[in-house]
Design a protein around this motif. Structure first.
Motif, PDB file in Angstrom:
ATOM      1  N   ASP A  33       2.879   3.115  -0.610  1.00  0.00           N
ATOM      2  CA  ASP A  33       4.192   2.686  -0.230  1.00  0.00           C
ATOM      3  C   ASP A  33       4.474   3.041   1.121  1.00  0.00           C
ATOM      4  O   ASP A  33       5.506   2.509   1.527  1.00  0.00           O
ATOM      5  CB  ASP A  33       5.191   3.447  -1.352  1.00  0.00           C
TER       6      ASP A  33
ATOM      7  N   ARG B   3      -1.906  -3.190   6.254  1.00  0.00           N
ATOM      8  CA  ARG B   3      -1.299  -3.792   5.049  1.00  0.00           C
ATOM      9  C   ARG B   3      -0.856  -5.232   5.227  1.00  0.00           C
ATOM     10  O   ARG B   3      -0.118  -5.453   6.065  1.00  0.00           O
ATOM     11  CB  ARG B   3      -0.219  -2.940   4.474  1.00  0.00           C
TER      12      ARG B   3
ATOM     13  N   SER C 298       0.614   7.982  -0.042  1.00  0.00           N
ATOM     14  CA  SER C 298       0.992   6.774  -0.879  1.00  0.00           C
ATOM     15  C   SER C 298       0.815   5.227  -0.338  1.00  0.00           C
ATOM     16  O   SER C 298       1.280   5.155   0.989  1.00  0.00           O
ATOM     17  CB  SER C 298       2.261   6.765  -1.689  1.00  0.00           C
TER      18      SER C 298
END
Ligand code: FES
Length: 167
Positions: A67, A86, A65
């Motif tokens: 996340d 990210r 994911s």
């Protein structure tokens, strides 16, 4: 005149049995030799007919994911030799393989850059070369989302510099 029988007397049919057992022994050796030759020949034939290919891991892999990747992070996935980066703008995947001679680069948290241990090339976290002999930036790899919301990296497909996955 009668012949005296001794305990060591050889019966008349003994030479035939000896001849027969010698022939059986030679037959057994011949059969064993033929069997060994056939097994060896079969191994050569199987080796010849088998495809001479190198099995590599698949080029696409799930990276979990989004996340899992904190904001402003660079995460190295060692088994895939890929970075997942990210930033505020989005996510991207970089190959960790140096474009000079193929050494595996390392993320240096202190310097905020990716460095090659072999000949000193350095790259920004967007893959752009800062210094060193590497002729090109680190390749940016295809990064998409699966239907169930996981990151999917395709190492066989590069995308232009600046490509992002916005999540
Ligand atoms: S292999 Fe990376 S700088 Fe030479």
């Amino acid at each position: 005149m009668s012949e005296a029988r001794t305990p060591f007397a050889v019966p008349e049919h003994a030479p035939q049995m000896e001849e027969s057992s010698r022939r059986d022994f030679l037959d057994a050796i011949a059969l064993a030799s033929l069997g060994i030759a056939m097994v060896g020949g079969a191994q050569v034939l199987v080796g010849y007919l088998s495809p001479n290919v190198l099995f590599e891991p698949p080029s696409r892999f799930r990276a979990g994911s989004p996340d899992l990747y904190p904001m402003n992070s660079v995460t190295y996935i060692p088994e895939q030799q890929v970075y997942i980066v990210r930033s505020q703008q989005g996510l991207w995947a970089l190959s960790a393989i140096c474009t000079h001679l193929g050494c595996i680069t390392q993320w240096k948290q202190d310097g905020g850059m990716i460095a090659c241990p072999c000949h000193g090339s350095k790259f920004r976290k967007d893959g752009v070369k800062i210094e060193g002999p590497a002729p090109r930036p680190l390749p940016r790899l295809s990064l998409t989302l699966t239907a169930d919301g996981e990151l999917l990296v395709d190492k066989s497909e590069t995308v232009p510099e600046g490509s992002l996955l916005r999540v």
